[in-house]
Structures are given as C-alpha cells and as structure tokens.
Motif scaffolding. Structure first.
Motif, short mmCIF file in Angstrom:
data_model
loop_
_atom_site.label_atom_id
_atom_site.label_comp_id
_atom_site.label_asym_id
_atom_site.label_seq_id
_atom_site.Cartn_x
_atom_site.Cartn_y
_atom_site.Cartn_z
N CYS A 138 0.85 -0.92 -0.33
CA CYS A 138 0.31 -0.06 0.26
C CYS A 138 0.72 1.50 -0.04
N HIS A 139 1.86 1.43 1.13
CA HIS A 139 2.61 2.13 1.35
C HIS A 139 3.75 2.10 -0.50
N SER A 140 3.57 2.52 -1.49
CA SER A 140 4.60 2.43 -2.48
C SER A 140 5.42 3.06 -2.95
N ASP A 141 6.36 2.92 -3.15
CA ASP A 141 8.65 3.22 -3.70
C ASP A 141 9.07 3.65 -1.92
N ASN A 142 8.68 3.14 -1.28
CA ASN A 142 9.22 3.24 -0.02
C ASN A 142 8.45 4.40 0.85
N GLY A 143 6.84 4.57 0.66
CA GLY A 143 5.69 5.85 1.37
C GLY A 143 6.23 7.28 0.96
N ALA A 144 6.78 7.25 -0.57
CA ALA A 144 6.73 8.03 -1.00
C ALA A 144 5.87 8.45 -2.27
N ASP A 188 -0.54 7.14 -3.99
CA ASP A 188 -1.07 6.26 -3.60
C ASP A 188 -2.24 6.81 -2.28
N ASP A 189 -2.64 7.84 -2.22
CA ASP A 189 -3.76 8.50 -1.32
C ASP A 189 -3.44 7.69 0.03
N ALA A 190 -2.38 7.75 0.13
CA ALA A 190 -2.11 6.99 2.02
C ALA A 190 -0.88 8.03 2.40
N GLY A 191 -0.65 8.52 2.81
CA GLY A 191 -0.10 9.53 2.78
C GLY A 191 1.30 9.65 2.74
N ILE A 192 2.51 10.72 2.62
CA ILE A 192 3.66 10.49 2.89
C ILE A 192 4.41 10.18 3.74
N LEU A 193 4.83 8.78 3.93
CA LEU A 193 5.30 8.41 5.12
C LEU A 193 7.28 9.24 4.58
N ALA A 194 7.43 8.26 3.68
CA ALA A 194 8.75 9.04 3.61
C ALA A 194 9.60 10.51 3.62
N GLY A 195 10.50 10.28 3.96
CA GLY A 195 11.01 11.56 5.02
C GLY A 195 10.40 12.56 6.02
N GLN A 196 9.50 11.85 6.73
CA GLN A 196 7.90 12.23 7.46
C GLN A 196 8.91 12.49 8.86
N TRP A 197 8.95 12.76 9.77
CA TRP A 197 9.06 13.51 10.63
C TRP A 197 9.27 11.65 11.96
N ARG A 198 10.25 11.88 12.37
CA ARG A 198 10.23 10.31 12.88
C ARG A 198 9.29 10.16 14.38
N ALA A 199 9.22 10.68 14.46
CA ALA A 199 8.85 11.23 16.15
C ALA A 199 7.16 10.99 16.26
N TYR A 200 6.87 12.20 14.00
CA TYR A 200 5.60 11.71 14.36
C TYR A 200 4.27 10.43 13.30
N LEU A 201 5.76 9.92 12.88
CA LEU A 201 5.18 8.19 12.78
C LEU A 201 5.25 7.85 13.55
N GLN A 202 6.27 7.94 15.35
CA GLN A 202 5.67 6.63 15.65
C GLN A 202 4.76 6.72 16.70
N PHE A 203 4.21 8.39 17.50
CA PHE A 203 3.52 8.04 17.74
C PHE A 203 1.80 8.23 16.90
N THR A 204 2.21 7.98 15.29
CA THR A 204 0.86 7.65 14.58
C THR A 204 0.83 6.35 14.87
N MET A 205 2.23 5.83 14.38
CA MET A 205 1.74 3.90 14.66
C MET A 205 1.33 3.65 15.59
N GLU A 206 1.99 4.06 17.17
CA GLU A 206 1.19 3.83 18.10
C GLU A 206 -0.23 4.16 18.34
N ASP A 207 -0.83 5.34 17.61
CA ASP A 207 -2.68 5.15 17.83
C ASP A 207 -3.27 4.53 17.17
N PHE A 208 -2.41 4.11 16.40
CA PHE A 208 -3.57 2.69 15.42
C PHE A 208 -3.51 1.82 16.07
N ARG A 209 -1.68 1.39 16.57
CA ARG A 209 -1.64 0.20 16.93
C ARG A 209 -3.27 0.30 18.47
N SER A 210 -3.25 0.94 19.03
CA SER A 210 -3.80 1.18 20.62
C SER A 210 -5.44 1.32 20.30
#
Length: 197
Positions: free
Chosen positions: A133-139, A143-165
């Motif tokens: 779903c996150h093609s080209d390493n999230g870049a 793909d309408d899934a948000g750009i992950l490549a190069g995003q703030w690491r802190a934001y990525l981590q707490f966002t994934m934790e939000d999904f997990r919880s």
C-alpha cells in the motif's frame, strides 16, 4: 481589439489573484503549525506539503468527526489549538481549498537523525508488511495513503502507536499488522521512513 484582449487578460489575472487570496485566507489557521508550504518545523507535527488533496481532505473530515486523536499544538502566537477544533471551524469549501493548497506544494523532508541499524531493520519490515500500500518506500502521494518517506520520525512513531491502540482507525489489514508488531519494530519502521528522501 487590443483593449478588449487586455481587459480579458486583466480579468483572468484578477480572478487568479482573488482565488489565490481566498486560498491564503483558508490556510491561515494551518500556518502556525504546518507553515505556508506545509513544511512543519515541529517533530510532532507532520509535513503535509505535497500530499494528495484527497488524503488531506479526508484527514480533515476525520478530525471534524473526532475520528482520530486530536493533538493540541501551540502556534507561534502561544495559543494551543486542537486539530479537531480547527477542522470543525472550516466549511466544506474551506476544507477543500486548504487541502488543494497544500497538495500543490512540494514535500520538504526535515533534517533529522536516524539509526542506521534501525533503518535496515525497518526496511525489511516495510517490504514484508507495508510495501503493497505504501509504494516507493512510502514516497508516493498518489497512493492516497499519506507520504511517509522523509516524514518526522516522532510523528510517525506516535501515529503508528495510535493505530495500534485503536485511537486511530485505518484499513483493517493495516491495523492488524501494526498490532502484531513489537514496539521495537514500530520504532524501526519510523526510523526507516524518516531516513528516506
């Protein structure tokens, strides 16, 4: 004939200038945290310039419905604002124009540090769980899934934790995959995406 042509050209110029002013007014509430071009300088605030208009508009609609955790951020004026409150203050037309404005900008990755070992581990996790779903390493914005490549690491981590919880809902396959990961694996994924350019 030349005057008519000039007036027509001037009318188009004035229309475009007016449309630009409307878009500028729409994003004024966003500028404090995301900047005029969507390049956040705060690790907990995502860079949104260059993301797809569809993704940005959908995200704002979810915030309007309290469908995800509503972080409060303090802008340069010292006033803390909730993303949900801000989104609810926008009309449908303002929401659409704001999304289009930021979609028209370039995605500018912030300068940040990453751990090479965690980047390597995260690359393997991405290929195994996320690449479909996150093609080209999230870049990819389209793909309408948000750009992950190069995003703030802190934001990525707490966002994934939000999904997990369960504080944030995504597609069931993604929710299930994230819940199955260990905290160290979530951290490795965040390092991997943050390291991409």
């Amino acid at each position: 004939m030349q005057i008519t042509r000039w007036l027509r050209g001037a009318g188009v110029t004035l229309f475009l200038a007016a449309a630009g002013c409307v878009a500028q007014a729409d994003v004024q509430q966003c500028v404090g945290c995301h900047g005029q071009e969507g390049g956040s300088e705060q690790p907990g605030v995502p860079v949104i310039g260059g993301m797809s208009a569809f993704y940005l508009e959908y995200a704002l609609e979810i915030y309007q419905q309290d469908g995800r955790s509503c972080p409060r951020h303090t802008g340069p004026d010292g006033v803390a604002v909730s993303m949900c409150e801000l989104a609810r203050s926008l009309t449908k037309a303002q929401l659409t124009r704001s999304a289009a404005h930021y979609a028209g900008q370039r995605f500018l990755p912030p300068e940040q540090s990453t751990d090479p070992a965690k980047v390597t581990a995260g690359a393997q996790l991405h290929q195994r769980h996320c690449a479909k779903c996150h093609s080209d390493n999230g870049a990819r914005a389209d793909d309408d899934a948000g750009i992950l490549a190069g995003q703030w690491r802190a934001y990525l981590q707490f966002t994934m934790e939000d999904f997990r919880s369960g504080r944030r809902q995504g597609p069931k396959p993604m929710n299930d995959k994230l819940k199955a990961l260990r905290p160290a694996e979530v951290e490795a994924l965040a390092h991997f995406y943050a390291a991409q350019r």
